[in-house]
Design a protein around this motif. Sequence first.
Motif, short mmCIF file in Angstrom:
data_model
loop_
_atom_site.label_atom_id
_atom_site.label_comp_id
_atom_site.label_asym_id
_atom_site.label_seq_id
_atom_site.Cartn_x
_atom_site.Cartn_y
_atom_site.Cartn_z
N ASP A 163 0.82 -1.21 0.00
CA ASP A 163 0.00 0.00 0.00
C ASP A 163 0.85 1.26 0.00
OD1 ASP A 163 -2.35 -1.43 -0.06
OD2 ASP A 163 -2.59 -1.43 2.12
N GLU A 164 1.89 1.27 0.82
CA GLU A 164 2.77 2.44 0.90
C GLU A 164 3.46 2.67 -0.44
OE1 GLU A 164 6.39 4.20 3.69
OE2 GLU A 164 5.93 2.05 3.70
N TYR A 165 3.94 1.61 -1.03
CA TYR A 165 4.66 1.70 -2.30
C TYR A 165 3.73 2.17 -3.41
CZ TYR A 165 8.10 0.24 -5.84
OH TYR A 165 9.01 0.21 -6.85
N GLN A 166 2.57 1.57 -3.51
CA GLN A 166 1.61 1.91 -4.56
C GLN A 166 1.13 3.35 -4.42
OE1 GLN A 166 1.01 -0.18 -6.92
NE2 GLN A 166 -1.03 0.03 -7.79
N ASN A 167 0.83 3.75 -3.20
CA ASN A 167 0.36 5.12 -2.97
C ASN A 167 1.45 6.14 -3.27
OD1 ASN A 167 -2.20 4.32 -2.19
ND2 ASN A 167 -1.65 4.19 -0.01
N ALA A 168 2.69 5.79 -2.96
CA ALA A 168 3.80 6.70 -3.26
C ALA A 168 3.95 6.89 -4.77
CB ALA A 168 5.10 6.15 -2.67
N LEU A 169 3.79 5.81 -5.53
CA LEU A 169 3.89 5.92 -6.98
C LEU A 169 2.73 6.75 -7.56
CD1 LEU A 169 5.06 2.39 -8.17
CD2 LEU A 169 6.43 4.43 -7.75
N ARG A 170 1.54 6.55 -7.03
CA ARG A 170 0.39 7.34 -7.50
C ARG A 170 0.63 8.83 -7.25
NH1 ARG A 170 -3.11 3.25 -4.70
NH2 ARG A 170 -3.82 1.76 -6.29
N LYS A 171 1.11 9.15 -6.04
CA LYS A 171 1.36 10.55 -5.70
C LYS A 171 2.46 11.13 -6.58
CE LYS A 171 2.23 13.66 -1.83
NZ LYS A 171 3.22 14.47 -2.56
N THR A 172 3.49 10.34 -6.82
CA THR A 172 4.59 10.80 -7.68
C THR A 172 4.08 11.13 -9.07
OG1 THR A 172 6.23 9.52 -6.44
CG2 THR A 172 6.81 10.18 -8.68
N ASN A 173 3.19 10.30 -9.59
CA ASN A 173 2.69 10.56 -10.94
C ASN A 173 1.74 11.75 -10.97
OD1 ASN A 173 3.01 9.76 -13.66
ND2 ASN A 173 0.93 8.96 -13.65
N GLU A 174 1.02 12.00 -9.89
CA GLU A 174 0.23 13.23 -9.80
C GLU A 174 1.16 14.44 -9.88
OE1 GLU A 174 -1.91 12.97 -6.17
OE2 GLU A 174 -3.26 11.37 -6.86
N GLU A 175 2.33 14.30 -9.30
CA GLU A 175 3.31 15.38 -9.36
C GLU A 175 3.84 15.58 -10.78
OE1 GLU A 175 6.18 14.30 -6.42
OE2 GLU A 175 4.75 14.47 -4.76
N HIS A 176 3.98 14.49 -11.53
CA HIS A 176 4.39 14.63 -12.93
C HIS A 176 3.38 15.50 -13.69
CE1 HIS A 176 6.70 10.58 -12.56
NE2 HIS A 176 7.51 11.60 -12.41
N PHE A 177 2.11 15.26 -13.41
CA PHE A 177 1.06 16.05 -14.08
C PHE A 177 1.13 17.51 -13.65
CE2 PHE A 177 -3.43 17.52 -14.47
CZ PHE A 177 -3.51 17.45 -15.86
N GLN A 178 1.42 17.74 -12.38
CA GLN A 178 1.53 19.12 -11.89
C GLN A 178 2.73 19.83 -12.52
OE1 GLN A 178 -0.57 20.82 -10.31
NE2 GLN A 178 0.58 22.64 -9.71
N ILE A 179 3.83 19.12 -12.69
CA ILE A 179 5.00 19.70 -13.37
C ILE A 179 4.62 20.12 -14.78
CG2 ILE A 179 7.26 19.13 -14.37
CD1 ILE A 179 7.71 17.35 -11.87
#
Length: 216
Positions: free
Chosen positions: A168-184
């Motif tokens: 769960d921690e790993y999957q959620n971290a990847l989801r958040k990271t990709n949200e950041e890609h979109f924000q960039i």
Amino acid sequence: MLNYRSLKDHVYEYISNQIREEALKPGERINENRICEALEVSRTPVREALLQLTLDGYIEQLPRRGFMVKSISLSRVHNIYEIIGALEALAATTCIRKERSIDFDQLEQMVVKMDQLIEAQAYEGYYQLQHEFHQMIIEASGNEDLNKMIGNLKKAFIKQAYTGADYDEYQNALRKTNEEHFQILKLMQAKDVIELRSFIQDVHWNSKYAFMEMLE
């Protein structure tokens, strides 16, 4: 029949995958004979691949003792995150300040595809695509020295395959990271230099996610 260079590359990929999948662990010496037997190749391409892996920062050569998988401390990962954050922020802001050509549609397609790969647990594909996302921005800066500096810093990391622990921690971290890609992407499109610099440096490369780089 593979040519000499592609054979060396094949050995390189095999060894890096062994590290990634934890068949070879940090601090473990690498058995060259075992690699030769597994791939049915001579010692020459194996030695060439090992030397390249040493240059790339994944393993280290020990005097008269061969090669060993290199470990990296969490504190060093934190330090590297801070440096990469500052350099990638410079690359992205340079790109938009100088209005250099970059395909925003392609970047958006990458972000969408990365979401799909995360949900499919296709982590190798995700890491490859996120590398291409960042690399596209870095190269668009037009600064070859900056590109090399960031590339050399990232060579300290080698992704391990996901083993199932802390899912769960790993999957959620990847989801958040990709949200950041979109924000960039959105900040680059808006040409918001100040917010873009702060977001990449302080949020996207926040060292709290350094644990995902660790080989334990």
